[in-house]
Write a protein that holds these residues in place. Structure first.
Motif, mmCIF file in Angstrom:
data_model
loop_
_atom_site.group_PDB
_atom_site.id
_atom_site.type_symbol
_atom_site.label_atom_id
_atom_site.label_comp_id
_atom_site.label_asym_id
_atom_site.label_seq_id
_atom_site.Cartn_x
_atom_site.Cartn_y
_atom_site.Cartn_z
ATOM 1 N N GLU A 23 0.715 -0.891 -0.319
ATOM 2 C CA GLU A 23 0.003 0.347 -0.355
ATOM 3 C C GLU A 23 0.776 1.437 0.121
ATOM 4 O O GLU A 23 0.595 1.984 0.851
ATOM 5 C CB GLU A 23 -1.499 0.228 1.161
ATOM 6 N N LEU A 24 1.922 1.310 -1.274
ATOM 7 C CA LEU A 24 2.852 2.173 -1.130
ATOM 8 C C LEU A 24 1.613 3.422 -1.055
ATOM 9 O O LEU A 24 2.976 4.831 -0.973
ATOM 10 C CB LEU A 24 3.484 1.563 -2.187
ATOM 11 N N THR A 25 1.175 3.590 -1.940
ATOM 12 C CA THR A 25 0.444 5.220 -2.456
ATOM 13 C C THR A 25 -0.542 5.728 -1.311
ATOM 14 O O THR A 25 -1.104 6.775 -1.867
ATOM 15 C CB THR A 25 0.435 5.077 -3.717
ATOM 16 N N THR A 26 -0.797 5.134 -0.068
ATOM 17 C CA THR A 26 -2.055 5.030 0.748
ATOM 18 C C THR A 26 -1.728 6.870 1.086
ATOM 19 O O THR A 26 -0.472 6.763 1.537
ATOM 20 C CB THR A 26 -2.258 4.353 1.546
ATOM 21 N N GLY A 27 -3.003 7.131 1.247
ATOM 22 C CA GLY A 27 -2.423 8.667 2.180
ATOM 23 C C GLY A 27 -1.933 10.000 0.737
ATOM 24 O O GLY A 27 -1.516 11.203 1.585
ATOM 25 N N LEU A 28 -1.461 9.566 -0.124
ATOM 26 C CA LEU A 28 -0.589 10.627 -1.475
ATOM 27 C C LEU A 28 -1.680 11.070 -1.972
ATOM 28 O O LEU A 28 -2.823 10.871 -2.509
ATOM 29 C CB LEU A 28 0.776 9.875 -2.096
ATOM 30 N N ASP A 29 -0.889 11.906 -2.282
ATOM 31 C CA ASP A 29 -1.993 12.980 -3.402
ATOM 32 C C ASP A 29 -1.464 12.488 -4.954
ATOM 33 O O ASP A 29 -1.489 11.949 -4.615
ATOM 34 C CB ASP A 29 -1.690 14.813 -3.062
ATOM 35 N N PRO A 30 -2.863 12.644 -5.655
ATOM 36 C CA PRO A 30 -2.383 11.947 -7.237
ATOM 37 C C PRO A 30 -0.773 12.104 -7.640
ATOM 38 O O PRO A 30 -0.962 11.863 -8.550
ATOM 39 C CB PRO A 30 -3.731 13.394 -8.209
ATOM 40 N N ARG A 31 -0.645 13.650 -8.046
ATOM 41 C CA ARG A 31 0.807 14.012 -8.484
ATOM 42 C C ARG A 31 1.773 12.796 -7.706
ATOM 43 O O ARG A 31 2.879 12.399 -8.516
ATOM 44 C CB ARG A 31 0.893 15.240 -7.968
#
Length: 198
Positions: A156-164
């Motif tokens: 779940e490497l991108t959980t909580g990151l913004d789209p960019r």
């Protein structure tokens, strides 16, 4: 060619709760394998069983022709692991984290080059607290790649990151595969799996 990961009928219980219910799958060398599901679906439990961090209650797991529980010592140097939740001391500098982790291995990549490859060279002297969410994830990927593992786990490497930031991380995952690595990725974002996974 034999699969890099071979899981057959894996079950894992926590008391009365069945977290993993007879899952079977194979991961081939050089692919980005995605496990998709909502929170609580058992993705992290499955990946931790494959990594040897948890022991399954039933089933068979073979990773790089090794048993992750009984042959953990031989397997561990071959794996790069980015955990779903990880943290470093707030005042630890990026270069200090890389230098410290490099000391854990007999052989490792040039971490200065790795930081440059991952777009973190200019953050070399920044403390962990001062990094953005995406920069922290890139640092954890750098730490997972430092010893040049064959197989990389990204939970779940991108959980909580913004789209960019998510797109930057996606490009980074593709670059990791281009280095000849096999990647096991868990996510609850269908678009992430669709864009990255074989």
């Amino acid at each position: 060619m034999e699969p890099v990961i071979d899981v057959k009928n894996l079950y894992k219980y926590y008391g009365e709760t069945r977290a993993v219910a007879g899952i079977s799958f194979q991961v081939e060398r050089g692919e980005i394998f995605g496990m998709v599901g909502p929170n609580g679906a058992g993705k992290t439990t499955t990946i931790e069983c494959v990594e040897g961090l948890r022991e399954g209650d039933q089933g068979e797991i073979n990773v790089l022709n090794l048993d992750p529980i009984n042959q953990e010592r031989q397997l561990r140097p071959l794996l790069g692991i980015q955990l779903q939740e990880a943290h470093l001391p707030d005042n630890l500098k990026v270069w200090e984290a890389m230098d410290m982790y490099a000391s854990f291995y007999d052989q490792h990549l040039d971490w200065e080059e790795l930081l440059a490859d991952l777009g973190l060279a200019e953050k070399r002297n920044a403390t962990f607290r001062k990094l953005s969410g995406g920069q922290k994830q890139r640092l954890f990927i750098a730490l997972a790649l430092l010893h040049d593992p064959e197989l990389v786990f990204l939970d779940e490497l991108t959980t909580g990151l913004d789209p960019r930031a998510r797109r930057v991380i996606w490009d980074l995952v593709r670059e990791v595969r281009q280095r000849g690595k096999t990647i096991f990725l868990t996510t609850h974002y269908m678009d992430e799996a669709e864009n990255l996974c074989d």
